[in-house]
Design an enzyme around this catalytic site. Structure first.
Site, short mmCIF file in Angstrom:
data_model
loop_
_atom_site.label_atom_id
_atom_site.label_comp_id
_atom_site.label_asym_id
_atom_site.label_seq_id
_atom_site.Cartn_x
_atom_site.Cartn_y
_atom_site.Cartn_z
N SER A 286 6.82 1.86 95.75
CA SER A 286 5.37 1.73 95.80
C SER A 286 4.74 2.82 94.95
CB SER A 286 4.86 1.87 97.25
OG SER A 286 4.84 3.24 97.64
N ASP A 287 3.48 2.66 94.60
CA ASP A 287 2.75 3.76 93.99
C ASP A 287 2.30 4.70 95.11
OD1 ASP A 287 1.43 5.39 92.18
OD2 ASP A 287 0.55 3.72 91.09
N TYR A 288 1.70 5.81 94.72
CA TYR A 288 1.30 6.88 95.66
C TYR A 288 0.43 6.31 96.78
CZ TYR A 288 0.16 11.81 96.69
OH TYR A 288 0.03 13.05 97.26
N GLY A 290 0.66 3.61 98.20
CA GLY A 290 0.37 2.19 98.02
C GLY A 290 0.59 1.37 99.27
#
Length: 761
Positions: A286-288, A290
């Site tokens: 995932s992104d930060y 996310g």
């Protein structure tokens, strides 16, 4: 001779077969080791491998830090990022391999976006070089530097197609075109990962942000995306797929929603497209935050969204710790199967084995290698070349450029003597004070350094609060509190005493990048007033633009003799710019995004489709698709870029006027340097499908080649077109080319082309 050739061919085939068998055997060996380790792990330890926290700004004593050390000891951390320094990284790795129950090493990650210590131009700027070997070399150097300093994994390349320059993250990508974007993505992956991930000088690459992040509504970061499947597959997916085809090891989910479901929890995207259709076999992160951000999207509480993400096909949770804190409960409640967790853990462990971390957890911590490679003279020389090759000459009336090395230069502008902003956004590992300012670089290359005089002339923007915002992350803009008139008068006095004015205008490095969207992308009014005053002296005025995106330039075009877009050139900024200004390097960059006349034209891009009422010609026509106040034309088209010499295109020829199903057509064109300097030119190949079952763009890039020509030299450039180059996705998502008539274009930009026709049988 024939016998010898057959022996050589047989040997080549044997070696190829051996290499393939070795890879298959290594893969099987890794799979056996992973399965064996999985059998020893508890459910909580498996879940721990799916957790990627940020180390933050930690001290050298992190190994004794109660929070992070305890989590690592308990097997609750699979990797860390935002940690820098061999001592710190060795300390956390020591806890993982020597103090946890199973001794599973951590994977250490960092945002190595456009260089590590040696900083290259921002990715958008580097894309303007159209030089895939140079782009791959930049990633290779970044991998060599970062890997010597403890880093094993980078969150790069960013391959999001964007056609809206208001979006700040334009600076991190390769522009508006899917074909060019795919070429860049593959080059970056090859540069980072090399031929052998287990080598000590490679990084695990991560293509991001999957998917469609560059199409955020209104150009506002993290915003909603909504588009048809046809547009996804034909326009926005190709660069991600190119990275997967190049063997990228990891993929990062994007923040936006896709078809109403956030990408982080979108099973169609992460499983159907990425794994089943494209065959991706690495892991997805995932992104930060996310995962937890899906709560605000309205997808449920932390347990709900964590289960949604894992079941969708996201294997690693960055920072949210939703996996860590809720998945065990979700298994007990039947919302997630243990087999799904096993599969996720298996992919992460496999990557660690591929990197060689189980054989040597400390392999990426090499002080001796770091001392030789970090910011070395050799690496800086490549960065200097990359910066000069990326600059785009937009205007050059009266041959204002290049400047004589003995000329008296009035160097004016808010960033003309600023080191911190030269490296651009997402330069988190750079020693920004080691970068070369424009003032320093021009003085060093000039034959008479005393001829280079500097005045600031203006602040970046009038609003002090706004300037404070764009001076973040240590990128100080050194605001001047003097009255504007006093600053302009000082600059004008200096201009009057000089032969030529070089005005450094544009935006700060943190005016673009993540969470740096803008509604107004024109040159600030105070900078325009400065430029008008400088032009009023009667001196030749050369504008150097610093920017991380296309800017609206209508206000400065009449008040400049030359405009050179330098982007944010990196650690060697001043030297590279001096090389171009003085003519030691002939500019050869070409735009990878269309420049609008004003913000009202956005989105504007070359590969648009016709309406049923297309404008015929340039000027307004009632009941046609156009504007009342400006033309449909861009300020500068995709692929545009001038040179200090001139190129002429002649004799466009096709080897045939028809293309069979399994055949090819060769396209040749003669390109001549009719000027007086050696120069490089990007020869661009476009095509148009004239009649199809769905509407097709007016022009699509399908090939390019960067060549160098001496003055007076002519080269024949050849392209080959096959049926695959003409294929596109249809309404049922099938991919094929339709028989019929096609037009082919070859030229120096998307607008300036020669053209011909052929038929696909």
């Amino acid at each position: 001779m024939k016998y010898l050739l057959l022996r050589v061919l047989a040997l080549i085939l044997l070696l190829s077969s051996c290499s393939k068998n070795q890879k298959n055997n290594a893969s099987s060996d890794i799979n056996r080791k992973v399965d064996s380790l999985l059998n020893e792990m508890t459910l909580q330890e498996k879940i721990g491998q799916l957790n990627l926290p940020s180390a933050g700004d930690v001290s050298t004593g992190i190994s004794t830090n109660a929070g992070i050390a305890k989590s690592i000891k308990e097997g609750k951390v699979g990797g860390l990022f935002n940690i820098t320094g061999i001592d710190k990284i060795r300390a956390v790795q020591k806890v993982a391999v020597e103090e946890s129950r199973l001794g599973i090493p951590l994977i250490i990650a960092k945002d190595v976006i456009h260089g590590y210590k040696t900083t290259f131009p921002i990715p958008f700027g580097l894309s303007a070089s159209w030089d895939m070997e140079l782009i791959q070399q930049s990633a290779r150097i970044a991998a060599e530097e970062a890997s010597s300093d403890g880093i094993a994994w980078t969150f790069s390349p960013m391959t999001d197609i964007s056609r809206d320059p208001r979006w700040g993250r334009v600076s991190e990508g390769g522009g508006e075109d899917p074909y060019l974007g795919g070429q860049i993505a593959a080059a970056m992956v090859r540069g980072y990962q090399g031929d052998d991930l287990s080598a000590e000088n490679t990084l695990l690459a991560c293509v991001k942000h999957f998917a469609l992040y560059g199409a955020s509504e209104a150009g506002r970061d993290y915003n909603t995306v909504d588009m048809s499947r046809l547009r996804m597959y034909n326009d926005y997916f190709p660069p991600y797929k190119a990275a997967v085809d190049a063997g990228v090891g990891t993929v990062m989910a994007s923040f936006n929603e896709v078809d109403g479901v956030p990408a982080t929890g979108n099973k169609w995207l992460m499983t159907k497209v990425l794994r089943e259709e494209w065959g991706f076999d690495g892991f997805v992160v995932s992104d930060y935050t996310g995962v937890s951000e899906m709560i605000a999207h309205g997808m449920g509480d932390l347990q709900d969204v964590s289960a949604l993400a894992l079941n969708a096909g996201v294997e690693m949770d960055m920072v949210s710790e939703g996996f860590l804190t809720t998945l065990k409960k979700s298994v007990e409640e039947g919302k997630v199967s243990e087999e799904t967790i096993n599969n996720a853990c298996r992919l992460i462990l496999k990557a660690k084995y591929q990197l060689g971390l189980f054989d040597d957890p400390y392999k990426y911590m090499d002080e001796e290698r770091a001392s030789k490679e970090l910011f070395s003279d050799e690496n800086r020389a490549v960065a200097r070349k990359a910066a000069s090759e990326s600059m785009v000459l937009l205007k050059n009336d009266g041959e204002a450029l290049p400047v004589n090395k003995n000329a008296k230069i009035a160097l004016i502008g808010p960033l003309a003597n600023n080191k911190e902003n030269m490296v651009g956004t997402w330069s988190v590992s750079a020693d920004i004070m080691k970068s070369v300012s424009i003032y320093e670089g021009i003085k060093e290359v000039s034959e008479n350094p005393d001829n280079i005089q500097y005045a600031k002339g203006s602040n970046l923007v009038e609003d002090a609060d706004l300037e404070e915002l764009i001076g973040m992350h240590g990128k100080n803009t050194y605001r001047d509190d003097r009255p504007e008139a006093e600053m302009i008068n000082e600059a004008v006095e200096l201009a009057n005493e000089s032969d030529v004015v070089v005005a450094i205008l544009g935006e700060a490095s943190e005016s673009s990048g993540e969470s740096s969207s803008r509604t107004d992308i024109s040159i600030p009014d105070n900078q325009v007033r400065l430029l008008k005053a400088l032009k009023g002296t009667g001196k030749k005025v050369v504008v150097v633009l610093l920017s991380g995106r296309p800017l609206v330039l209508g206000e400065i075009l009449p008040h400049s003799d030359a405009i050179l877009n330098a982007w944010f050139p990196g650690s060697e900024a001043g030297l590279a710019l001096a090389d171009v200004l003085y003519g030691d390097v002939n500019p050869s960059g070409k735009l990878t995004m269309t420049y609008p006349q004003n913000v009202g034209q956005i989105p504007i891009y070359y590969s648009h489709k016709n309406t049923g009422r297309p404008l015929e010609g340039e000027w307004f026509q009632k009941f046609k698709s156009n504007y009342l106040d400006v033309t449909n034309e861009p300020q500068f088209p995709f692929g545009f870029g001038l040179s200090y010499t001139q190129f002429k295109y002649d004799n466009l020829k096709l080897s045939s006027d028809s293309l069979s199903e399994d055949g090819t057509i060769n396209v040749t064109v003669e390109v001549s340097n009719i000027g007086e300097r050696t120069g490089k030119e990007v020869v661009q190949l476009y095509m148009r499908d004239l009649v199809a079952t769905i509407t097709r763009p007016v022009k699509e890039l399908i090939g390019f080649e960067k060549i160098e020509l001496k003055a007076g030299e002519t080269k024949t450039v050849e392209f080959s077109i096959s049926e695959k180059d003409l294929a596109f996705y249809h309404q049922d998502m099938s991919f094929y080319a339709e028989p019929g008539d096609f037009k082919v274009f070859v030229g120096s930009s998307s607008e300036k082309v020669l053209e011909s026709n052929f038929e696909l049988k």
